[in-house]
Scaffold this motif. Structure first.
Motif, PDB file in Angstrom:
ATOM      1  N   VAL A  99       0.813  -1.141   0.037  1.00  0.00           N
ATOM      2  CA  VAL A  99      -0.241  -0.030  -0.243  1.00  0.00           C
ATOM      3  C   VAL A  99       0.882   1.335   0.054  1.00  0.00           C
ATOM      4  N   VAL A 100       0.527   2.215  -0.843  1.00  0.00           N
ATOM      5  CA  VAL A 100       1.500   3.622  -0.905  1.00  0.00           C
ATOM      6  C   VAL A 100       0.674   4.473   0.042  1.00  0.00           C
ATOM      7  N   ALA A 101       1.503   5.166   0.962  1.00  0.00           N
ATOM      8  CA  ALA A 101       1.147   6.227   1.604  1.00  0.00           C
ATOM      9  C   ALA A 101       1.641   7.315   1.342  1.00  0.00           C
ATOM     10  N   LEU A 102       0.871   8.253   0.599  1.00  0.00           N
ATOM     11  CA  LEU A 102       1.239   9.373  -0.333  1.00  0.00           C
ATOM     12  C   LEU A 102       0.902  10.716   0.566  1.00  0.00           C
ATOM     13  N   GLY A 103       1.617  11.342   1.116  1.00  0.00           N
ATOM     14  CA  GLY A 103       1.122  12.320   2.024  1.00  0.00           C
ATOM     15  C   GLY A 103       2.353  12.811   3.140  1.00  0.00           C
ATOM     16  N   GLY A 104       1.782  13.548   4.097  1.00  0.00           N
ATOM     17  CA  GLY A 104       2.779  14.080   5.256  1.00  0.00           C
ATOM     18  C   GLY A 104       2.618  12.826   6.374  1.00  0.00           C
ATOM     19  N   GLY A 105       2.946  13.336   7.592  1.00  0.00           N
ATOM     20  CA  GLY A 105       3.029  12.392   8.587  1.00  0.00           C
ATOM     21  C   GLY A 105       1.865  11.902   9.130  1.00  0.00           C
ATOM     22  N   ARG A 120      -2.819  -9.500   9.843  1.00  0.00           N
ATOM     23  CA  ARG A 120      -1.458  -9.411  10.562  1.00  0.00           C
ATOM     24  C   ARG A 120      -0.242  -8.984  10.098  1.00  0.00           C
ATOM     25  N   GLY A 121      -0.426  -7.878   9.207  1.00  0.00           N
ATOM     26  CA  GLY A 121       0.618  -7.290   8.529  1.00  0.00           C
ATOM     27  C   GLY A 121       0.753  -7.415   7.061  1.00  0.00           C
ATOM     28  N   CYS A 122       0.660  -6.415   6.330  1.00  0.00           N
ATOM     29  CA  CYS A 122       1.094  -6.304   4.859  1.00  0.00           C
ATOM     30  C   CYS A 122       1.982  -5.300   4.717  1.00  0.00           C
ATOM     31  N   HIS A 123       2.444  -5.086   3.516  1.00  0.00           N
ATOM     32  CA  HIS A 123       3.710  -4.223   3.156  1.00  0.00           C
ATOM     33  C   HIS A 123       3.140  -2.480   2.850  1.00  0.00           C
ATOM     34  N   PHE A 124       4.000  -1.635   2.903  1.00  0.00           N
ATOM     35  CA  PHE A 124       3.701  -0.325   2.498  1.00  0.00           C
ATOM     36  C   PHE A 124       4.959   0.417   2.089  1.00  0.00           C
ATOM     37  N   VAL A 125       4.739   1.494   1.452  1.00  0.00           N
ATOM     38  CA  VAL A 125       5.616   2.351   0.891  1.00  0.00           C
ATOM     39  C   VAL A 125       5.273   3.567   1.123  1.00  0.00           C
ATOM     40  N   GLN A 126       6.171   4.442   1.573  1.00  0.00           N
ATOM     41  CA  GLN A 126       6.293   5.850   2.280  1.00  0.00           C
ATOM     42  C   GLN A 126       6.762   6.669   0.871  1.00  0.00           C
ATOM     43  N   ILE A 127       5.636   7.746   0.433  1.00  0.00           N
ATOM     44  CA  ILE A 127       6.075   8.679  -0.424  1.00  0.00           C
ATOM     45  C   ILE A 127       5.577  10.108   0.271  1.00  0.00           C
ATOM     46  N   PRO A 128       6.634  10.376   1.093  1.00  0.00           N
ATOM     47  CA  PRO A 128       6.260  11.678   1.932  1.00  0.00           C
ATOM     48  C   PRO A 128       6.227  13.019   1.087  1.00  0.00           C
ATOM     49  N   THR A 129       5.237  14.026   1.331  1.00  0.00           N
ATOM     50  CA  THR A 129       5.071  15.010   0.624  1.00  0.00           C
ATOM     51  C   THR A 129       5.218  16.268   1.585  1.00  0.00           C
ATOM     52  N   THR A 130       5.771  16.190   2.917  1.00  0.00           N
ATOM     53  CA  THR A 130       5.880  17.288   3.384  1.00  0.00           C
ATOM     54  C   THR A 130       7.312  17.308   4.123  1.00  0.00           C
ATOM     55  N   LEU A 131       8.167  18.261   4.307  1.00  0.00           N
ATOM     56  CA  LEU A 131       9.374  18.225   4.872  1.00  0.00           C
ATOM     57  C   LEU A 131       9.442  17.480   6.095  1.00  0.00           C
ATOM     58  N   LEU A 132       8.355  17.554   6.985  1.00  0.00           N
ATOM     59  CA  LEU A 132       8.772  16.937   8.439  1.00  0.00           C
ATOM     60  C   LEU A 132       8.683  15.447   8.026  1.00  0.00           C
ATOM     61  N   ALA A 133       7.826  15.066   7.051  1.00  0.00           N
ATOM     62  CA  ALA A 133       7.572  13.595   6.983  1.00  0.00           C
ATOM     63  C   ALA A 133       9.011  13.014   6.205  1.00  0.00           C
ATOM     64  N   GLN A 134       9.365  14.105   5.233  1.00  0.00           N
ATOM     65  CA  GLN A 134      10.642  13.499   4.307  1.00  0.00           C
ATOM     66  C   GLN A 134      11.597  13.269   5.455  1.00  0.00           C
ATOM     67  N   VAL A 135      11.819  14.182   6.416  1.00  0.00           N
ATOM     68  CA  VAL A 135      13.005  13.944   7.230  1.00  0.00           C
ATOM     69  C   VAL A 135      13.032  13.379   8.551  1.00  0.00           C
TER      70      VAL A 135
END
Length: 366
Positions: A99-105, A120-135
């Motif tokens: 699952v893709v998480a596209l957004g901020g924190g 009981r657990g699947c995979h996800f990908v982070q695509i952060p769109t805010t500076l706070l989430a990116q760092v």
């Protein structure tokens, strides 16, 4: 493209950093789709980026479905967690899917927690769109929702499979949100890297003005620092990862008093919290007033709050300490604090008397 790896044995994962990375995201996501529909979770503010990502995936032959949630901290709730899990189940998400998480924190935390518990657990990908989430929040696997008792009290450690950071996404971010993320950038210098804090003093204004070189350097440096600390203490058991909470004990109390609202957003709470942590350290004779003043002055110079008055908090010390009592780090009635002997010399103190904290806060300007 710069790549930083979070070294967690067979769960190691890469963090790719490059301007324009969203446009080539299919190169990284298509192999994870396995020919199935990929769920993208985002919020209303980020929907244009979700539209772009769906078009990029479609061009690569990857089907996707966007789930669009309301923006804001209140989305990190039981209600939205249940709704998101239901939507993902309706889409037939399997344990092997990503699952893709596209957004901020907020989106990253909520999606990560949903994926930690879904089947009981699947995979996800982070695509952060805010500076706070990116760092900060997109790296390290801390996922959670908020409750009436406090922030991030229900959650799990669940690492992403991949993080894609596109600094150019920050071009559309409101300045207030960029400033909030910058507080987390500064934090890495305050923890154990005084040279980086000096870099922030010299380059913070340029970063906030959108200078690409300053922005890219700050993101890469912060991500590398976070990856190193997470690899050393994934589940916050030996005290190393706890250093990342600098400013958060004070900051979360301020956020709670503000009702976890737009009155005081997370990064602003962190800035005020870091300033208070250094000021409290100085008041206790642990650190110097000169360092505390320097930290507060830098946050103030870039338009971030440096204490209670600037954060718009008028509550008593006792009230703020009551918020702290709900902190998830409480153990046997004791709350560890991140204090500082100096800039870049942060340490974990488990002997702080909350009565001293309340008295200190009462003495702060309102």
């Amino acid at each position: 493209m710069r790549t930083v790896t979070v070294e967690l044995g067979d769960r190691r994962y890469p963090i790719h950093i490059a301007a324009g990375l969203l446009a080539s995201a299919a190169d990284h996501l298509a192999p994870l789709a396995r020919g199935r529909t990929m769920a993208i979770v985002t919020d209303e503010n980020v929907r244009p980026h979700a539209d772009t990502l769906q078009a990029v995936l479609a061009a690569a032959g990857v089907r996707s479905e966007a789930i669009v949630l309301p923006p804001g901290e209140k989305t990190k709730s039981w209600e939205h967690l249940a709704g998101l899990c239901d939507r993902l189940l309706d889409l037939g998400v399997e344990r092997g899917d990503h699952v893709v998480a596209l957004g901020g924190g907020v989106i990253g935390d909520l999606v990560g927690f949903a994926c930690a518990i879904l089947k009981r657990g699947c995979h996800f990908v982070q695509i952060p769109t805010t500076l706070l989430a990116q760092v900060d929040s997109s790296v390290g696997g801390k996922t959670a929702i908020n409750t009436r008792a406090g922030k991030n009290l229900i959650g799990a450690f669940h690492q992403p499979s991949l993080v894609l950071i596109d600094p150019s996404l920050l071009d559309t971010l409101p300045l207030r949100e960029v400033r909030a993320g910058y507080a987390e950038v500064v934090k890495y210098g305050l923890i154990d890297d005084p040279a980086f804090f000096e870099w922030c003093e010299a380059n913070g204004a340029a970063l906030l003005a959108g200078d690409p070189a300053a922005r890219d350097h700050a993101i890469a440096h912060a991500v590398a620092a976070k990856a190193r600390i997470v690899a050393a203490d994934e589940h916050e058991t030996n005290g190393t990862r706890a250093l990342l909470n600098l400013g958060h004990t004070f900051g979360h109390a301020l956020e709670a008093e503000a009702g976890f609202s737009q009155k005081l957003i997370h990064g602003e709470g962190v800035a005020a919290g870091c300033s208070l942590a250094f000021a409290f350290s100085a008041a206790q004779g642990i650190g110097s007033g000169q360092d505390a003043g320097r930290v507060a002055a830098h946050f103030r110079s870039v338009g971030l709050p440096d204490g209670l008055a600037a954060a718009g908090i008028a509550a008593s010390g006792a009230t703020l300490v009551d918020h702290m009592r709900h902190d998830k780090k409480m153990a046997a009635g004791t709350l560890p604090f991140l204090l500082a002997r100096g800039i870049g010399r942060t340490y974990l103190d488990k002997s702080v008397d909350l009565a001293d904290v309340a008295a200190f806060l009462d003495a702060q300007p309102r």
